[in-house]
Design an enzyme around this catalytic site. Structure first.
Site, PDB file in Angstrom:
ATOM      1  N   GLU A 302     -25.604  74.070 -13.456  1.00 48.83           N
ATOM      2  CA  GLU A 302     -25.794  72.648 -13.773  1.00 48.83           C
ATOM      3  C   GLU A 302     -26.505  72.445 -15.103  1.00 48.83           C
ATOM      4  OE1 GLU A 302     -27.640  70.292 -10.682  1.00 48.83           O
ATOM      5  OE2 GLU A 302     -25.687  69.843  -9.819  1.00 48.83           O
ATOM      6  N   HIS A 331     -19.200  96.733  -1.380  1.00 50.54           N
ATOM      7  CA  HIS A 331     -18.013  96.959  -0.554  1.00 50.54           C
ATOM      8  C   HIS A 331     -17.059  95.779  -0.595  1.00 50.54           C
ATOM      9  CE1 HIS A 331     -19.489 100.740   1.165  1.00 50.54           C
ATOM     10  NE2 HIS A 331     -20.659 100.197   0.892  1.00 50.54           N
ATOM     11  N   LYS A 445     -19.416  61.569  -7.406  1.00 50.05           N
ATOM     12  CA  LYS A 445     -20.342  60.746  -6.590  1.00 50.05           C
ATOM     13  C   LYS A 445     -19.817  59.320  -6.510  1.00 50.05           C
ATOM     14  CE  LYS A 445     -24.943  62.633  -7.474  1.00 50.05           C
ATOM     15  NZ  LYS A 445     -26.209  62.368  -8.139  1.00 50.05           N
TER      16      LYS A 445
END
Ligand code: PA5
Length: 476
Positions: A302, A331, A445
């Site tokens: 951000e 792995h 938003k």
């Protein structure tokens, strides 16, 4: 109180090892030469000075957090003591920077199976962080807590984040139905004193409230009451955490990248991005640091992921953070890191001394391929695997670096968090972007508000309705 002893502090100093970023180790094509670093000395120095001039003002108030007048500490510690003694559960309601820091510190400094321990061993309430609005997660929380024995800490800097306010509305409704006027005793708010909706609600409902200073944004707020109250409730020494931050700040108080490890780290990150290393892998070799990688991901993504620079030029800056855990992800991801595209820098987080030692007992004497492990410790195994992975990346000319923590404690964790905050601030200056805003999340938003019919978002709703409709032919 170890942090009052200088010798102990020095023995707990973080070490930043960037050997494997250099041409001597990863080859001239990928690595950096001493000359290249030298040539960028003034550039790094400039970034340091630009940040130093801003420090403490605007949205850089976070840099003062280790030093702030601790007038509220007495109150905060008393509140924490009361919760530890009288409640069974402590739940953080929040998202992003209001949730990632408390989670990271909890995982790093509490028992790794804290919530599964009996109360006598925990010494404090069970701890949960609601970092989402997944209805199944909320229901699951309600299945395992008793709200009447719970304190909910509603944390939001802006005081308006929909996800956090949703969590609050649900919990407040349940509490009020069960407890009536006494509901407010179960809610503590941590928010901005000067703006937002939560402060208005807190004043009206008479909630105990801690304040996040104005110049401290969500992702830089862990050393404010955002992180300090949950940490204190968990019995963590918050002064030690802050002293760690101060200690690393002192180590980084130099304009020379050769003396300032966070500045050198930022410079290497900047030069790596210029070379096309668009991914930053954070790989702690300790379960305790697993969520520090999550916290770092938000901070890095951000803060430096920006479309425009401070002059309004399109720069599309940033480096994608990836979370990885040693040895688990050896792995699953290391195959890609050693043989895939040359687009990454791997940062290992190493712990010199783990808090526990586990010996691998004798056994399987007739199977030498298993028996070679016997007599060693898990500590030796995890260290060997980290060194081996570092080696495997290096011989494949993959840029990597390591931050060593002498051990994992509040002092070293404070150093680590503040180190990354400083690195991010310097990197933002180098890229010339606004490190502290996040305009890229606004559109999403606003679209959410429009979809849910919030007043004032009618235009956005129309815009969404007029957007190209998805075609069935592309849905299988
Ligand atoms: O770093 C930031 O400012 C954001 O990512 C916030 O942490 C996040 O959006 C939550 O915001 P708030 O604390 O205002 O609820």
């Amino acid at each position: 109180m170890n942090y009052k002893n200088k010798e102990w502090c020095d023995s707990m100093k973080l070490r930043f090892d960037y050997n494997n970023m250099m041409d001597k180790f990863v080859g001239a094509k990928e690595g950096f030469s001493d000359k290249e670093i030298e040539e960028n000395y003034a550039f790094a120095e400039n970034a340091f000075n630009k940040f130093a001039r801003k420090r403490g003002s605007g949205m850089t108030g976070w840099a003062d957090l280790p030093y702030v007048e601790r007038h509220y500490f007495h109150d905060l510690l008393n509140v924490a003591k009361n919760i530890r003694e009288n409640y069974e559960y402590f739940v953080v309601l929040g998202i992003g920077g209001s949730a990632l820091g408390p989670t990271a510190v909890f995982q790093a400094l509490c028992h790794l199976r804290y919530n599964d321990l009996p109360k006598e061993k925990r010494g404090g309430p069970k701890f949960y962080v609601e970092d989402n609005v997944d209805p199944e997660r909320m229901e699951a929380l309600l299945d395992v807590i008793d709200v009447e024995k719970t304190v909910f800490n509603v944390i939001t800097k802006s005081g308006s984040t929909s996800e956090t306010m949703t969590q609050y509305l649900i919990i407040n409704d349940i509490l009020t139905k069960k407890l009536g006027d006494k509901a407010s005793e179960h809610i503590i708010t941590t928010t901005s004193q000067s703006k937002g909706n939560l402060i208005k609600i807190a004043l009206k409902e008479n909630y105990k409230t801690f304040y996040i200073p104005d110049g401290v944004g969500g992702r830089f707020s862990e050393l404010s009451p955002v992180g300090l109250l949950p940490a204190a409730v968990l019995g963590i020494d918050i002064l030690e955490l802050l002293e760690g931050a101060k200690y690393v700040d002192l180590q980084c108080n130099y304009e020379s990248p050769y003396k300032n490890p966070a500045l050198m780290s930022a410079l290497l990150s900047y030069l790596s991005v210029k070379k096309g290393k668009n991914i930053s892998v954070m790989m702690p070799y300790a379960d305790g640091l697993k969520y520090v990688a999550d916290w770092y991901a938000q901070l890095w993504a951000e803060s430096i992921g920006k479309e425009v620079d401070l002059n309004g030029n399109k720069v599309f800056a940033g480096q994608t953070p990836v979370k990885s855990l040693g040895v688990t992800d050896q792995h699953s991801q290391v195959q890609l890191y050693t043989e895939g595209p040359f687009d990454k820098v791997v940062t290992f987080l190493a712990v010199d001394n783990y808090r526990k030692t586990v010996k691998i007992p004798d056994g399987c004497e007739d199977i030498p391929d298993v028996n070679f492990l016997c007599g060693h410790t898990m500590n030796e195994l995890i260290q060997a695997e980290r060194v081996a992975t570092e080696y495997a990346l290096t011989v494949k000319e993959r840029l990597n670096r390591t931050i060593y923590l002498p051990e994992l404690n509040a002092f070293t964790l404070g150093q680590l968090l503040f180190f990354f905050e400083l690195e991010t601030a310097y990197m933002g200056e180098m890229l010339g972007v606004d490190t502290y805003n996040q305009p890229g999340v606004e559109n999403g938003k606003n679209a959410t508000y429009a979809l849910l019919g919030r007043k004032g978002y009618e235009e956005k709703k129309k815009e969404l309705e007029n957007a190209p409709k998805k075609l069935d032919k592309y849905v299988m």
